[in-house]
Design a protein around this motif. Structure first.
Motif, short mmCIF file in Angstrom:
data_model
loop_
_atom_site.label_atom_id
_atom_site.label_comp_id
_atom_site.label_asym_id
_atom_site.label_seq_id
_atom_site.Cartn_x
_atom_site.Cartn_y
_atom_site.Cartn_z
N PRO A 1 0.85 -1.20 0.00
CA PRO A 1 0.00 0.00 0.00
C PRO A 1 0.89 1.25 0.00
N LEU A 2 0.49 2.24 -0.77
CA LEU A 2 1.31 3.45 -0.89
C LEU A 2 0.96 4.43 0.24
N THR A 3 1.27 4.02 1.45
CA THR A 3 0.96 4.79 2.65
C THR A 3 2.25 5.40 3.22
N PRO A 4 2.12 6.42 4.06
CA PRO A 4 3.31 7.00 4.68
C PRO A 4 4.16 5.98 5.44
N ILE A 5 3.51 5.06 6.15
CA ILE A 5 4.28 4.07 6.90
C ILE A 5 5.05 3.15 5.96
N ALA A 6 4.50 2.89 4.76
CA ALA A 6 5.22 2.08 3.77
C ALA A 6 6.45 2.83 3.28
N TYR A 7 6.30 4.11 3.02
CA TYR A 7 7.45 4.91 2.59
C TYR A 7 8.48 5.05 3.71
N PHE A 8 8.01 5.16 4.93
CA PHE A 8 8.91 5.21 6.08
C PHE A 8 9.76 3.94 6.14
N GLY A 9 9.10 2.79 6.02
CA GLY A 9 9.82 1.53 6.05
C GLY A 9 10.78 1.38 4.88
N ALA A 10 10.33 1.80 3.70
CA ALA A 10 11.17 1.69 2.51
C ALA A 10 12.40 2.59 2.62
N THR A 11 12.22 3.78 3.17
CA THR A 11 13.34 4.72 3.31
C THR A 11 14.36 4.19 4.31
N CYS A 12 13.88 3.72 5.46
CA CYS A 12 14.79 3.16 6.46
C CYS A 12 15.52 1.94 5.91
N SER A 13 14.82 1.10 5.14
CA SER A 13 15.43 -0.08 4.53
C SER A 13 16.51 0.32 3.54
N ALA A 14 16.23 1.36 2.74
CA ALA A 14 17.21 1.83 1.76
C ALA A 14 18.47 2.37 2.46
N LEU A 15 18.25 3.09 3.55
CA LEU A 15 19.39 3.61 4.32
C LEU A 15 20.23 2.49 4.90
N GLN A 16 19.56 1.48 5.45
CA GLN A 16 20.27 0.34 6.03
C GLN A 16 21.08 -0.40 4.97
N SER A 17 20.53 -0.52 3.78
CA SER A 17 21.26 -1.17 2.68
C SER A 17 22.51 -0.39 2.31
N LEU A 18 22.41 0.95 2.36
CA LEU A 18 23.57 1.78 2.06
C LEU A 18 24.65 1.62 3.11
N TYR A 19 24.24 1.55 4.40
CA TYR A 19 25.23 1.35 5.46
C TYR A 19 26.01 0.06 5.24
#
Length: 380
Positions: free
Chosen positions: A49-67
């Motif tokens: 679902p294209l919800t704020p919490i989905a974007y929050f999770g996706a952003t944190c996941s992307a950051l973790q992948s970069l680390y």
């Protein structure tokens, strides 16, 4: 720059971000649009679902992948873009959910701000996230917020003006929220203490600095940066640490440096006009006395004279209102011809204005550049 996701999409958050940045040619804005567009497509592909919490999770996941992928430090433009997206999505998350995610997001913020590759835009975005997190997600336990808050206030003396300005405004908002919340009341004293300790350490650093002719002393600069923050934050600090901080102002006024006096004047004004400021009338009156003495020797314009008179009047009335029975500066009584007693605060203001006017025609103020060097000599 037009973006394909902006049209024919029901993705409100993505559309909001794109509409804000897609017409800009700024490189940082282009990276934001690219990141949010890619993120939106990935969520669609996985049927999330294209919800704020989905974007929050996706952003944190992307950051973790970069680390994980780049231990030497993720690329600055990616960190800054993702941090900005995070700062935009966090305020859209339900407060109850944000409180549950507090520990996780706090860890993400500390990790982000600790990266050597994070840029100015990334830091600014993280500070906005931290502000929202401390206002909405924090509870009344200092141990839960101490580490994040400590990282946060470190930026009020940052060398970058944009970072400092955001840090000062965010800190003011956080303190104001704590002061007005009964649930967060236990946080006010330690939060205020941290600011006072930072101020004290900057004063010590300034006093112990050896001036190099080719460099401006860092300690003195830090004092000025903390004073800039205090202009906003003083009215919302706890009584103990507000009054402890003001006691240092008296010594600073003795330097008679325009850059310092200007900031102290702004701080005094904020305290006097803010009804919630828990300032001691004795401390305020003592500081007003030093302020009047300092200003009387340095007035350079009619505007300064007018502002000074108004500030002294407001400060005196506030002090008298708080402590009507205390003795103020002088035991001399002045009478009109009809032998009516003049209110003592009026005597003080008149005497002060007389001193100011006597010095009004003297030559201009010393060069502002001398301020940092005067501060450097404080502790010697």
């Amino acid at each position: 720059m037009e973006h394909p996701f902006l049209e024919n999409s029901s993705d409100d958050f993505c559309n909001t971000v794109l509409s804000q940045f897609c017409k800009s040619n700024n490189e940082h804005h282009v990276h934001i649009c690219t990141a949010i567009g890619t993120m939106s497509q990935e969520l669609r592909d996985q049927s999330f679902p294209l919800t704020p919490i989905a974007y929050f999770g996706a952003t944190c996941s992307a950051l973790q992948s970069l680390y994980t992928a780049t231990p030497e430090g993720p690329p600055s433009h990616l960190i800054d873009a993702l941090s900005t997206i995070l700062s935009l999505v966090v305020p859209r998350i339900n407060q109850a959910i944000l409180r549950k995610k507090y520990e996780h997001l706090s860890h993400v913020m500390i990790q982000l701000l600790g990266l050597k590759t994070i840029g100015t835009e990334g830091i600014v975005s993280c500070l906005k996230c931290v502000k929202h997190l401390l206002i909405v997600g924090a509870k009344g336990n200092w141990s839960d917020v101490a580490k994040l808050y400590g990282v946060f206030i470190g930026y009020i003396t940052d060398d970058r003006q944009k970072v400092r300005k955001v840090a000062h405004n965010c800190l003011c908002d956080v303190l104001q929220n704590i002061q007005s919340s009964s649930m967060l009341a236990p946080l006010l004293a330690p939060a205020s203490e941290a600011i006072t300790k930072l101020f004290e350490s900057s004063l010590l650093l300034a006093g112990g600095t050896t001036v190099n002719a080719s460099e401006r002393p860092n300690g003195a600069q830090e004092v000025l940066h903390v004073l800039d923050a205090l202009k906003l934050c003083l009215p919302f600090m706890s009584s103990k640490y507000l009054n402890n901080t003001l006691k240092y102002f008296k010594s600073l006024l003795e330097l008679r440096q325009p850059l310092v006096n200007r900031r102290i004047t702004d701080g005094l004004n904020a305290i006097c006009i803010q009804p919630t400021a828990e300032v001691s009338p004795e401390v305020l009156l003592d500081l007003l006395d030093s302020f009047a003495t300092s200003v009387s020797a340095n007035v350079s314009s009619a505007d300064t004279l007018t502002f000074t008179a108004r500030l002294l009047g407001i400060g005196m009335r506030r002090s008298m209102k708080q402590h009507k029975d205390m003795s103020i500066f002088s035991t001399v009584y002045v009478y009109y011809e009809e032998e009516q007693e003049v209110p003592i605060e009026e005597i003080f203001v008149v005497e002060t204005l007389a001193a100011v006017l006597m010095n009004f025609d003297q030559d201009g103020i010393e060069d502002d550049e001398e301020t940092v060097y005067a501060l450097t000599g404080m502790g010697s």
